[in-house]
Design an enzyme around this catalytic site. Structure first.
Site, mmCIF file in Angstrom:
data_model
loop_
_atom_site.group_PDB
_atom_site.id
_atom_site.type_symbol
_atom_site.label_atom_id
_atom_site.label_comp_id
_atom_site.label_asym_id
_atom_site.label_seq_id
_atom_site.Cartn_x
_atom_site.Cartn_y
_atom_site.Cartn_z
ATOM 1 N N SER A 1 -9.852 2.095 2.732
ATOM 2 C CA SER A 1 -8.990 2.857 1.870
ATOM 3 C C SER A 1 -7.947 2.022 1.136
ATOM 4 C CB SER A 1 -8.256 3.918 2.698
ATOM 5 O OG SER A 1 -7.391 3.284 3.642
ATOM 6 N N SER B 1 -10.198 -0.311 6.879
ATOM 7 C CA SER B 1 -9.596 -0.237 5.552
ATOM 8 C C SER B 1 -8.922 -1.495 5.028
ATOM 9 C CB SER B 1 -8.583 0.900 5.496
ATOM 10 O OG SER B 1 -9.258 2.115 5.351
ATOM 11 N N LYS C 1 0.864 -1.183 0.000
ATOM 12 C CA LYS C 1 0.000 0.000 0.000
ATOM 13 C C LYS C 1 0.900 1.232 0.000
ATOM 14 C CE LYS C 1 -3.880 2.117 2.532
ATOM 15 N NZ LYS C 1 -4.817 1.984 3.672
HETATM 16 N N1 GLN Z 1 -13.298 4.416 6.036
HETATM 17 C C1 GLN Z 1 -12.728 4.884 7.280
HETATM 18 C C2 GLN Z 1 -12.284 6.308 7.120
HETATM 19 O O1 GLN Z 1 -12.563 6.849 6.117
HETATM 20 C C3 GLN Z 1 -11.576 4.001 7.668
HETATM 21 C C4 GLN Z 1 -10.352 4.259 6.893
HETATM 22 C C5 GLN Z 1 -9.202 3.414 7.314
HETATM 23 O O2 GLN Z 1 -9.371 2.374 7.973
HETATM 24 N N2 GLN Z 1 -8.004 3.874 6.983
HETATM 25 O O3 GLN Z 1 -11.673 6.880 7.962
#
Ligand code: GLN
Length: 486
Positions: free
Chosen positions: A153, A177, A78
């Site tokens: 994400s 995410s 990532k």
């Molecule tokens: N979807 C959540 C957010 O937007 C979690 C994102 C994540 O786990 N990095 O913060």
């Protein structure tokens, strides 16, 4: 059988028996990425020459009898794990030009295990999002239906595994995410206990919630990679000094006497009926494998999303203050003075969602609001953790849906942040408590994958991975390939 149909464990055996070489494997996956990723946009940086040199070194190591189970296996990271000499963008214009001078601990550990880095995956900007639509490099598409989102994400990392562009990828999970994109893409993903994997060199979003983890097709493959990734690191003050079990060695245990809890709160309104039916069927499989299933309560579960959306933005507003156009990252043209430099560099460098979070976080932390929002959220966070403590006094694992729906359409929630935030309604509490969570493929609704979430007690990853593995021995959802990516 095509090479990319093999699991990581099968490729590992083939490499060590001499049936294939790391060079041929690396070439095969690079070819697949070049041919297929145009449709997906999962990979934003490829390092072909570096990868071939690493593959050659891995082949030498295998020939010399010094190989481990991961030696010679390609992967993608990532793009918020710092990689020495290779761009680390965090999906942001702010870091479009940023080349880290060192490897993150996760990158370092997997490199030492002999893995071959092919490049970096697309992601929501600074890991903020549930759809991968906030990336500066454009949205990632779900291989099961390219008009739909892959989740976020870590969407690029999930898609790369689902489309068989690599056998495994790294991801990070602050509120869901890893688990939510794993669910939406029909693969396996694990976020370990907070502190299990070093955050050193992992660009911070919300430091008390962020945790690195793994995507692969099977629990067995996740076990192999997590084992090499995890461990104490004195450079991360929240890293926990506790031995890393041999996760793969725990994969043979029976599920008889395993106590599974189903949180009542996770099966109420808001859950898609098709997803609910798939999760029920998965729970029946666990019953047939000998597990005892009972209902449990997580009374504060409904407070998880609002609590997270105070704490995560608060931490992000502080963490992202380092991107000021002075030290690194984007700098505006011809600044008039220092204030202009800050304002325009940050204004141009960050996208809308990141700005929204910085503003909410700055507000929640400001004098006069701190007690009402941030302190209150910390208190509720404690209540949420206590719910899990109580639940784990009665059961060994908690099962439920990972996400309330299957993959939604690109653009569908883009203008409605609250509906987007609710994508993580079942995953966020796990981060607030610092517990380990995973998602495994558990069926389909109208051709789109459904994920089953498994939550374990602190440092109980071995039990979770074994439960997932036993389920995968009894089912074949994790073997399904998106049409067009066979
Ligand atoms: N979807 C959540 C957010 O937007 C979690 C994102 C994540 O786990 N990095 O913060």
């Amino acid at each position: 059988m095509n090479l990319h149909e093999k699991t990581l464990a099968e490729l590992s055996a083939a490499l060590r028996s001499g049936e294939i070489t790391s060079r041929s494997l690396t070439t095969h996956y690079l070819d697949r990425i070049r041919a297929l990723d145009k449709r997906l946009n999962a990979v934003i940086t490829l390092v072909e020459e570096q990868a071939m040199a690493e593959a050659e070194a891995a082949d030498a190591r295998i020939a010399a009898g010094r190989a481990g189970p991961l030696t010679g296996i390609p992967l993608l990271h990532k793009d918020l794990f710092c990689t020495d000499g290779v761009r680390t963008s965090c999906g942001s214009r702010m870091l479009d030009n940023f080349i880290a001078p060192y490897d993150a601990a996760v990158v370092e550990n997997l490199r030492e295990a002999g893995m071959i880095m092919l490049g970096k995956t697309n992601m929501d900007e600074f890991a903020m999002g549930s759809s991968n639509e906030t990336s500066y490099y454009g949205p990632v598409r779900n291989p099961w239906d390219t008009q739909r989102v892959p989740g976020g994400s870590s969407g690029g990392s999930a898609v790369a595994v689902a489309a068989r562009l690599v056998p495994t990828t790294t991801g990070t999970d602050t509120g869901g995410s890893i688990r939510q994109p794993a669910a939406l893409c029909g693969i396996t993903g694990i976020k370990p206990t907070y502190g299990r994997v070093s955050r050193w060199g992992m660009v911070a979003f919300a430091s008390s919630l962020d945790q690195g983890g793994v995507f692969a097709r099977t629990a067995e493959d996740c076990a192999l990679v997590l084992g090499a990734m995890a461990g104490f690191d004195e450079r991360d003050s929240t890293s926990v000094d506790r031995e890393v079990p041999d996760y793969a060695a725990h994969l043979g245990a029976s599920l008889k006497e395993l106590r599974i809890g189903l949180p009542e709160e996770y099966f109420k309104e808001g859950l898609d009926a098709g997803v609910a039916a798939a999760v029920d069927a998965a729970v029946d499989v666990f019953r047939s494998l000998g597990a005892e299933v009972k209902s449990i309560r997580l009374p504060n579960a409904h407070l998880a999303v609002p609590t997270y959306y105070v704490i995560a933005p608060a931490e992000c507003s502080s963490n992202l203050s380092r991107f000021d156009g002075v030290r690194y990252g984007h700098r505006c043209e011809n600044p008039r003075d220092l204030t202009d430099l800050y304002e325009r560099s940050r204004g141009e460098g960050f996208g809308a969602e990141v700005k929204r979070r910085i503003m909410i976080g700055t507000y929640a932390l400001s004098a006069g609001y701190y007690d009402a929002y941030y302190l209150k959220a910390q208190k509720v966070r404690r209540l949420i953790s206590e719910d899990f403590r109580e639940a784990f006094s009665q059961v060994d694992l908690i099962l439920g849906p990972t996400s309330p729906t299957t993959a939604f359409r690109l653009g569908e929630k883009a203008d409605d942040p609250v509906s987007m935030y609710l994508s993580d309604i079942y995953t966020i509490a796990v981060n607030l408590a610092g517990l380990p969570g995973m998602s495994i493929p558990a069926g389909f609704v109208e051709g789109l994958p459904v994920g089953l979430q498994i939550v374990g007690n602190y440092f109980d990853e071995a039990r979770m991975l074994n439960a997932a593995h036993q389920y995968q021995q009894a089912t074949d959802w994790h073997l399904r390939v998106p049409p067009g990516f066979e």
